[in-house]
Design a protein around this motif. Structure first.
Motif, PDB file in Angstrom:
ATOM      1  N   GLU A 181     -40.430  10.296 -83.219  1.00 27.40           N
ATOM      2  CA  GLU A 181     -40.616  10.771 -81.837  1.00 27.40           C
ATOM      3  C   GLU A 181     -42.043  10.521 -81.357  1.00 27.40           C
ATOM      4  O   GLU A 181     -42.268  10.121 -80.217  1.00 27.40           O
ATOM      5  CB  GLU A 181     -40.294  12.270 -81.757  1.00 27.40           C
ATOM      6  N   ARG A 182     -43.007  10.769 -82.257  1.00 27.89           N
ATOM      7  CA  ARG A 182     -44.411  10.559 -81.890  1.00 27.89           C
ATOM      8  C   ARG A 182     -44.668   9.098 -81.542  1.00 27.89           C
ATOM      9  O   ARG A 182     -45.326   8.777 -80.560  1.00 27.89           O
ATOM     10  CB  ARG A 182     -45.312  10.990 -83.045  1.00 27.89           C
ATOM     11  N   ARG A 183     -44.107   8.205 -82.351  1.00 26.92           N
ATOM     12  CA  ARG A 183     -44.337   6.783 -82.123  1.00 26.92           C
ATOM     13  C   ARG A 183     -43.660   6.307 -80.841  1.00 26.92           C
ATOM     14  O   ARG A 183     -44.257   5.556 -80.061  1.00 26.92           O
ATOM     15  CB  ARG A 183     -43.821   5.972 -83.321  1.00 26.92           C
ATOM     16  N   VAL A 184     -42.444   6.728 -80.625  1.00 28.69           N
ATOM     17  CA  VAL A 184     -41.742   6.315 -79.407  1.00 28.69           C
ATOM     18  C   VAL A 184     -42.501   6.791 -78.175  1.00 28.69           C
ATOM     19  O   VAL A 184     -42.677   6.049 -77.199  1.00 28.69           O
ATOM     20  CB  VAL A 184     -40.294   6.852 -79.405  1.00 28.69           C
ATOM     21  N   ALA A 185     -42.990   8.042 -78.225  1.00 29.39           N
ATOM     22  CA  ALA A 185     -43.763   8.563 -77.099  1.00 29.39           C
ATOM     23  C   ALA A 185     -45.049   7.754 -76.901  1.00 29.39           C
ATOM     24  O   ALA A 185     -45.447   7.452 -75.770  1.00 29.39           O
ATOM     25  CB  ALA A 185     -44.101  10.033 -77.333  1.00 29.39           C
ATOM     26  N   LEU A 186     -45.706   7.399 -78.003  1.00 21.79           N
ATOM     27  CA  LEU A 186     -46.936   6.603 -77.918  1.00 21.79           C
ATOM     28  C   LEU A 186     -46.654   5.248 -77.288  1.00 21.79           C
ATOM     29  O   LEU A 186     -47.343   4.817 -76.352  1.00 21.79           O
ATOM     30  CB  LEU A 186     -47.539   6.420 -79.313  1.00 21.79           C
ATOM     31  N   TYR A 187     -45.619   4.573 -77.778  1.00 20.56           N
ATOM     32  CA  TYR A 187     -45.341   3.222 -77.287  1.00 20.56           C
ATOM     33  C   TYR A 187     -44.908   3.233 -75.821  1.00 20.56           C
ATOM     34  O   TYR A 187     -45.255   2.331 -75.055  1.00 20.56           O
ATOM     35  CB  TYR A 187     -44.292   2.541 -78.174  1.00 20.56           C
ATOM     36  N   ASP A 188     -44.169   4.260 -75.436  1.00 17.28           N
ATOM     37  CA  ASP A 188     -43.799   4.382 -74.020  1.00 17.28           C
ATOM     38  C   ASP A 188     -45.047   4.539 -73.150  1.00 17.28           C
ATOM     39  O   ASP A 188     -45.159   3.938 -72.076  1.00 17.28           O
ATOM     40  CB  ASP A 188     -42.869   5.589 -73.819  1.00 17.28           C
ATOM     41  N   SER A 189     -46.010   5.348 -73.629  1.00 21.20           N
ATOM     42  CA  SER A 189     -47.229   5.569 -72.840  1.00 21.20           C
ATOM     43  C   SER A 189     -48.083   4.310 -72.786  1.00 21.20           C
ATOM     44  O   SER A 189     -48.678   3.994 -71.750  1.00 21.20           O
ATOM     45  CB  SER A 189     -48.032   6.732 -73.425  1.00 21.20           C
ATOM     46  N   LEU A 190     -48.139   3.561 -73.896  1.00 24.15           N
ATOM     47  CA  LEU A 190     -48.910   2.313 -73.897  1.00 24.15           C
ATOM     48  C   LEU A 190     -48.300   1.296 -72.939  1.00 24.15           C
ATOM     49  O   LEU A 190     -49.015   0.615 -72.185  1.00 24.15           O
ATOM     50  CB  LEU A 190     -48.973   1.730 -75.312  1.00 24.15           C
ATOM     51  N   ASP A 204     -59.593  -0.411 -78.607  1.00 23.87           N
ATOM     52  CA  ASP A 204     -60.856   0.306 -78.477  1.00 23.87           C
ATOM     53  C   ASP A 204     -61.061   0.907 -77.091  1.00 23.87           C
ATOM     54  O   ASP A 204     -61.924   1.776 -76.916  1.00 23.87           O
ATOM     55  CB  ASP A 204     -62.030  -0.620 -78.810  1.00 23.87           C
ATOM     56  N   SER A 205     -60.304   0.444 -76.106  1.00 23.03           N
ATOM     57  CA  SER A 205     -60.474   0.981 -74.755  1.00 23.03           C
ATOM     58  C   SER A 205     -59.548   2.162 -74.476  1.00 23.03           C
ATOM     59  O   SER A 205     -59.545   2.702 -73.370  1.00 23.03           O
ATOM     60  CB  SER A 205     -60.239  -0.117 -73.711  1.00 23.03           C
ATOM     61  N   LEU A 206     -58.749   2.573 -75.459  1.00 23.78           N
ATOM     62  CA  LEU A 206     -57.897   3.750 -75.299  1.00 23.78           C
ATOM     63  C   LEU A 206     -58.736   5.019 -75.377  1.00 23.78           C
ATOM     64  O   LEU A 206     -59.666   5.113 -76.181  1.00 23.78           O
ATOM     65  CB  LEU A 206     -56.824   3.783 -76.388  1.00 23.78           C
ATOM     66  N   ALA A 207     -58.394   5.996 -74.565  1.00 20.45           N
ATOM     67  CA  ALA A 207     -59.144   7.254 -74.561  1.00 20.45           C
ATOM     68  C   ALA A 207     -59.015   7.973 -75.895  1.00 20.45           C
ATOM     69  O   ALA A 207     -59.963   8.580 -76.388  1.00 20.45           O
ATOM     70  CB  ALA A 207     -58.645   8.147 -73.423  1.00 20.45           C
ATOM     71  N   GLU A 208     -57.837   7.900 -76.500  1.00 15.39           N
ATOM     72  CA  GLU A 208     -57.610   8.523 -77.807  1.00 15.39           C
ATOM     73  C   GLU A 208     -57.033   7.475 -78.744  1.00 15.39           C
ATOM     74  O   GLU A 208     -56.064   6.788 -78.413  1.00 15.39           O
ATOM     75  CB  GLU A 208     -56.648   9.707 -77.679  1.00 15.39           C
ATOM     76  N   GLN A 209     -57.655   7.328 -79.904  1.00 14.91           N
ATOM     77  CA  GLN A 209     -57.237   6.302 -80.851  1.00 14.91           C
ATOM     78  C   GLN A 209     -55.934   6.697 -81.556  1.00 14.91           C
ATOM     79  O   GLN A 209     -55.810   7.819 -82.056  1.00 14.91           O
ATOM     80  CB  GLN A 209     -58.330   6.073 -81.894  1.00 14.91           C
ATOM     81  N   PRO A 210     -54.957   5.774 -81.601  1.00 10.51           N
ATOM     82  CA  PRO A 210     -53.692   6.071 -82.293  1.00 10.51           C
ATOM     83  C   PRO A 210     -53.902   6.163 -83.801  1.00 10.51           C
ATOM     84  O   PRO A 210     -54.904   5.677 -84.335  1.00 10.51           O
ATOM     85  CB  PRO A 210     -52.808   4.859 -81.950  1.00 10.51           C
TER      86      PRO A 210
END
Length: 725
Positions: A181-190, A204-210
């Protein structure tokens, strides 16, 4: 003059120095620095006539320059090399060892230079492919939880399982999620950020590093990329960054990327550009890391997936696999399990614990143990051949029929997720079977830090100079290697040997003194303890007691550098309530936050002390009141258990040489120079260094190290009394 140097200014050295003078004049509040001018002059005179490009008898030059703290070396090498490159219509690659220096070059030094020089130029930062997202992978995963996503999520499930105990503990303020679930949510947001133009695909330009495991699934890795045959090539984040690099006259990279990219066209050809290696003292360690190998002997579930993926991809492409990949994968797994069994038997015989490193003397592995490694190599090579043949077919079809490009790229990515582990098996087994001289270091490692027992096999060359001479310097035409710590014990000899530059005719050296007056600005105090530092427990107890007494006198900022975490924890455990409120400990919070709190405390008039390990002994800039005292708990000798250092010492002894004098002392001298360099950072600083290790004055090797340090006023403290030397 070669054909490439016609129609150029008659005196390129003068052009380079004129550029340096422009920078000097344009620098607000500039102070004349003799050493900086000497450095610029040496670079200009060394590199102005090097031969670039494919020439029958090229002229090369490598100038090695130690520039003490405060010289302003980046202004010296940037102005001269960039001016030379622009005049010769070539490029400059500046390589660093730290992100901090890269940021300084990109945000401060290069913009200043670009504003000053008459000829405009473009500069860009080069990063490894894995720092960028693969849009094709991301598209497969967005909004899905199906078989394709699960396959990608499970590509490295052995590592994921090992990390599970740590991963199961959520970060503060973060609600725990199921990993899928965490990964799917991350990829959807990316994907949403990409589509909206809020993100450029650079991690490196992401506000929070995965999490690393989450990012690796969508990273643009070489093994999973069909390059220009990919349907997303025109919008690929990595290749767009590559296009920016192609337009740049100055490229900032790091040592790892430069060495990893040799022969791969990711950076300009080494024989057709100028190179600067800043923080050059890191080159030997980076070289060893780049040419080492390791393979996992525990997590082998990937071998159950490999033949299924190969067969499935081949079937979808109508491609006939020559090899029986199912049998080969089973044979490889059997050989790896046998190596695992034999390794565990061996480790149980040498230690009762599970965290063990066992190195083979002189790199000689028992014949019985080599048998499974021969099988591992043969089976892994055969599987690698099958994977490469299928991958080549996919690329070929994508090229010939663009309508199949998406399908081929997706299938290629499926193959690519298997390549790293297979390549590790090929490389590590090959190095284990290698019996050349000097021998490679070879060892087993058993590790339980993840909560499970993980067993791995490792191999590494032991002479970095040989690697750098063969793979780097024979291709380089013009280079500057610089740092504040290239000499040790008063000589360049150790550094030149370690980097493969010793005895090369194109190499010149220059030591440029710092503009600081260390005798009046600084003081080096060697505080005796009754215990010898080799009496570890007793010495630590006495050192901590002396340190705490000194810390109570700190009025502003101070830095304490320890040689081990155990030593640092002993000091932390001995702090009283008042000192606990004063001390900040490395690892308790992010480095940037820790330094920010330290600065805020000092600027508010409070005392603040940083406890740090090796990484805080280099690159930390705490001028003025932020660091009035550097406390050194012990001379920074490397841990004696490092398998590569052990193997190298063993080899030198066998050759009748003294590894302590030849390797250990000069290497420690360089670290000590770095550590003491945290004290005085400007012409107005007043600071002192207190070293609790009496060997610096009482032993011949300590006095050798002392010769390589800045000319501090040195004194000895015995039972609280100071005596000048």
């Amino acid at each position: 003059m070669t054909a490439q140097t016609t129609d150029l200014p008659a005196d390129l050295a003068a052009v380079a120095l004129a550029a340096f003078d422009q920078v000097v004049v344009a620098t607000p509040g500039f102070r004349v620095r003799t050493g900086q001018h000497e450095m610029a002059q040496r670079i200009a005179s060394s590199l102005h006539d090097v031969t670039l490009g494919d020439q029958p008898e090229p002229h090369s030059a490598v100038t090695v320059i130690q520039a003490g703290t405060g010289v302003g070396k980046s202004a010296a090498y940037l102005s001269t090399t960039v001016a030379l490159a622009l005049a010769r219509k070539t490029r400059v690659v500046v390589s660093t060892a730290t992100v901090a220096l890269q940021e300084q070059l990109m945000t401060k030094d290069l913009p200043v230079l670009a504003a000053v020089l008459d000829t405009p130029f473009v500069f860009a930062l080069a990063k490894g492919r894995g720092r960028y997202v693969c849009k094709l992978k991301l598209e497969r995963l967005v909004g899905t939880g199906g078989a394709e996503a699960t396959e990608l999520f499970d590509a490295d499930d052995d590592a994921a399982a090992a990390a599970q105990p740590a991963a199961a503990q959520p970060r503060r303020g973060v609600v725990w999620q199921d990993p899928i679930e965490r990964r799917v949510a991350l990829y959807d947001s990316l994907a949403a950020a990409l589509a909206a133009g809020r993100w450029d695909g650079d991690r490196d330009s992401l506000a929070e590093q995965p999490e690393p495991s989450d990012w690796s699934t969508v990273a643009a890795e070489r093994h999973t990329c069909t390059a220009r045959h990919c349907p997303r090539f025109s919008s690929c984040s990595y290749y767009q960054a590559r296009m920016q690099l192609a337009q740049a006259q100055v490229i900032v990279a790091n040592h790892d990327l430069v060495l990893a990219s040799l022969g791969m066209k990711a950076l300009p050809d080494l024989d057709n550009c100028l190179l600067v290696f800043d923080e050059g003292h890191h080159l030997p360690a980076v070289a060893l890391d780049q040419f080492s190998s390791a393979m996992d002997l525990s997590g082998l579930r990937w071998l159950d997936k490999l033949p299924k993926i190969l067969i499935d991809v081949a079937d979808k492409m109508g491609f006939v696999l020559v090899q029986d990949v199912t049998t080969l994968a089973q044979q490889l797994k059997t050989a790896l399990l046998e190596a695992n069994r034999m390794a565990m038997d061996l480790l149980r015989g040498v230690s009762a614990g599970y965290d063990v490193v066992h190195r083979f003397k002189d790199g000689v592995v028992p014949e019985a143990l080599l048998e499974p490694f021969k099988l591992i190599h043969d089976h892994a090579v055969a599987l690698s051949d099958a994977l490469e043949a299928l991958g080549a077919e996919l690329k070929s079809r994508a090229k010939e029929d663009p309508a199949q490009a998406t399908h081929c790229s997706v299938q290629y990515a499926r193959l690519g997720q298997m390549a790293p582990k297979l390549n590790s098996a090929v490389a590590t087994s090959a190095q284990w079977l290698n019996s050349d001289e000097p021998p490679l270091a070879k060892w087993f490692k058993s590790d339980t830090s993840s909560g499970l027992v993980f067993l791995s096999a490792h191999a590494c060359p032991i002479v970095p100079g040989d690697l750098l001479r063969r793979h780097l310097w024979q291709h380089v035409r013009g280079a500057v290697v610089t740092s504040a710590s290239l000499t040790t014990c008063g000589s360049f000899d150790y550094f030149l040997s370690e980097t493969g530059l010793a005895d090369l005719p194109q190499v010149s050296t220059l030591a440029v003194d710092s503009p600081f007056d260390y005798r009046t600005q600084g003081q080096l105090i060697v505080a005796d303890t009754a215990a010898d530092p080799k009496q570890v427990d007793l010495y630590t107890t006495q050192m901590v007691a002396a340190l705490l007494a000194d810390l109570r006198a700190v009025q502003h900022g101070a830095l304490v550098l320890f040689t081990s975490r155990v030593q640092m924890q002993a000091a932390v455990g001995a702090l009283d309530a008042n000192l606990q409120d004063t001390v900040l400990v490395q690892g308790q919070m992010a480095r940037g936050r820790l330094l920010g709190i330290h600065q805020a405390r000092v600027e508010s008039g409070f005392a603040s002390v940083i406890f740090g390990l090796q990484s805080f002994g280099e690159g930390l800039d705490l001028p003025g009141l932020l660091c009035e005292t550097v406390f050194i708990a012990k001379l920074p000798f490397s841990p004696p258990s490092d398998p590569v250092e052990e193997a190298r010492a063993e080899w030198l002894k066998r050759d009748g040489r003294d590894p302590f004098s030849e390797l250990v002392v000069p290497a420690t001298g360089i670290k000590l120079l770095q550590w003491t360099g945290r004290a005085i950072r400007s012409e107005t600083d007043q600071a002192r260094v207190i070293c609790y290790d009496k060997r610096l004055l009482s032993t011949s090797y300590g006095r050798r190290m002392l010769q390589g340090l800045p000319p501090y006023a040195v004194s000895r403290r015995v039972l609280g009394a100071l005596s000048a030397l």
